[in-house]
Design a protein around this motif. Structure first.
Motif, PDB file in Angstrom:
ATOM      1  N   ASP A 191      12.565  -9.060  -9.622  1.00  0.00           N
ATOM      2  CA  ASP A 191      12.739  -9.738  -8.336  1.00  0.00           C
ATOM      3  C   ASP A 191      14.157 -10.278  -8.212  1.00  0.00           C
TER       4      ASP A 191
ATOM      5  N   THR B 126       4.159  -4.407 -11.644  1.00  0.00           N
ATOM      6  CA  THR B 126       2.712  -4.522 -11.441  1.00  0.00           C
ATOM      7  C   THR B 126       2.198  -5.882 -11.907  1.00  0.00           C
TER       8      THR B 126
ATOM      9  N   LEU C  54       3.491  -8.561  -9.446  1.00  0.00           N
ATOM     10  CA  LEU C  54       2.739  -8.486  -8.197  1.00  0.00           C
ATOM     11  C   LEU C  54       1.360  -9.113  -8.343  1.00  0.00           C
TER      12      LEU C  54
ATOM     13  N   TYR D 257       1.116 -12.743  -7.346  1.00  0.00           N
ATOM     14  CA  TYR D 257       1.139 -12.981  -5.903  1.00  0.00           C
ATOM     15  C   TYR D 257      -0.158 -12.531  -5.239  1.00  0.00           C
ATOM     16  N   GLU D 258      -0.696 -11.409  -5.669  1.00  0.00           N
ATOM     17  CA  GLU D 258      -1.937 -10.916  -5.072  1.00  0.00           C
ATOM     18  C   GLU D 258      -3.083 -11.897  -5.301  1.00  0.00           C
TER      19      GLU D 258
ATOM     20  N   LEU E 254       6.929  -6.852  -2.816  1.00  0.00           N
ATOM     21  CA  LEU E 254       5.628  -6.883  -2.148  1.00  0.00           C
ATOM     22  C   LEU E 254       5.317  -5.565  -1.449  1.00  0.00           C
TER      23      LEU E 254
ATOM     24  N   SER F   1       3.048  -3.159  -3.302  1.00  0.00           N
ATOM     25  CA  SER F   1       1.648  -3.475  -3.583  1.00  0.00           C
ATOM     26  C   SER F   1       0.717  -2.495  -2.874  1.00  0.00           C
TER      27      SER F   1
END
Length: 258
Positions: free
Chosen positions: A93, A115, A118, A121-122, A150, A153
């Motif tokens: 990031d 992955t 992410l 955040y998911e 993002l 995703s």
């Protein structure tokens, strides 16, 4: 750990700070079925690690909303390895990795880190949906590299708004002294930058977000230009509203910022 609901629609606001993103987020968060989560990218350090104040006035660890979110997403904030989140962020990031993501040159190690990053955040977005009862979560982080992250995703229903304010206004705003009221243990101020430095950031970040749109980012709602006067705005509200499904969910009157 509790079972999460479906991943929500995430309306991500991209752009630069001091461009009106707070006003935009709080306005959209008044719509039925929409909640404003603030700048989620800063939650890991400012919220979990530093326990700064939430938009509701409570400190992060004392806020009932975020306490429940943390319990659902991770079994409690104490289970989140903030150092690991920062380590992953340094690996994927950052704006220096955007060309790699644009050109599809991610190696296996990069994809594995992406992955895992992410996943934080998911799970967080899903928990915000469950606690708020809203189908749409507005994230006003504005970080360009996070927008690219993002967009990779496969679970998020990602929609984006690229907010653009007059370059002169942005440059001037970043020369002003602005206190951070969420920090209560000491007097702290937001960083200040020269107009020359902001000119470089302005051109670079807006160019990268425009490239993300042209790359075919699904759910890219519109580029919203904030002019000096509202009546001169070049973006009608309909593209943004089209990204928000018509629901009868609860109103969310508070944008929780961290």
């Amino acid at each position: 750990m509790q079972t999460l609901l479906d991943i929500p629609d995430v309306l991500y606001v991209g752009g630069l700070g001091r461009s009106g993103s707070t006003l935009l987020e709080r306005a959209i968060a008044q719509l039925p079925g929409v909640t404003g989560a603030g700048e989620v990218v800063y939650l890991w350090q400012r919220g979990i690690a530093n326990n700064e104040r939430c938009g509701c006035g409570e400190h992060f660890w004392d806020c009932p909303f975020w306490t429940e979110v943390g319990q659902i997403a991770f079994g409690g904030w104490h289970n989140v390895d903030v150092a690991r989140v920062h380590q992953l962020a340094r690996r994927v990031d950052d704006v220096k990795f955007v060309p790699r993501m644009l050109l599809g040159l991610e190696g296996s190690d990069f994809r594995a880190d992406l992955t895992e990053y992410l996943g934080y955040y998911e799970r967080l977005y899903a928990a915000i949906r469950q606690v708020s009862g809203c189908e749409v979560v507005v994230d006003s982080s504005k970080i360009t590299s996070l927008a690219y992250v993002l967009s990779h995703s496969r679970s998020l229903q990602l929609k984006m708004v690229h907010i653009v304010r007059d370059a002169r206004a942005v440059a001037y705003a970043w020369t002003k002294v602005v206190r951070r009221p969420e920090i209560t243990t000491k007097t702290a101020y937001m960083p200040r930058y020269s107009p020359q430095y902001m000119a470089i950031l302005y051109d670079g970040h807006h160019l990268l977000l425009e490239m993300l749109r042209k790359r075919g980012c699904r759910g890219f709602a519109c580029a919203m230009r904030i002019s000096r006067r509202i009546r001169r705005s070049r973006c009608a509200p309909s593209p943004i509203l089209s990204a928000v499904p018509s629901t009868r969910g609860p109103f969310s009157g508070t944008a929780r910022r961290h």
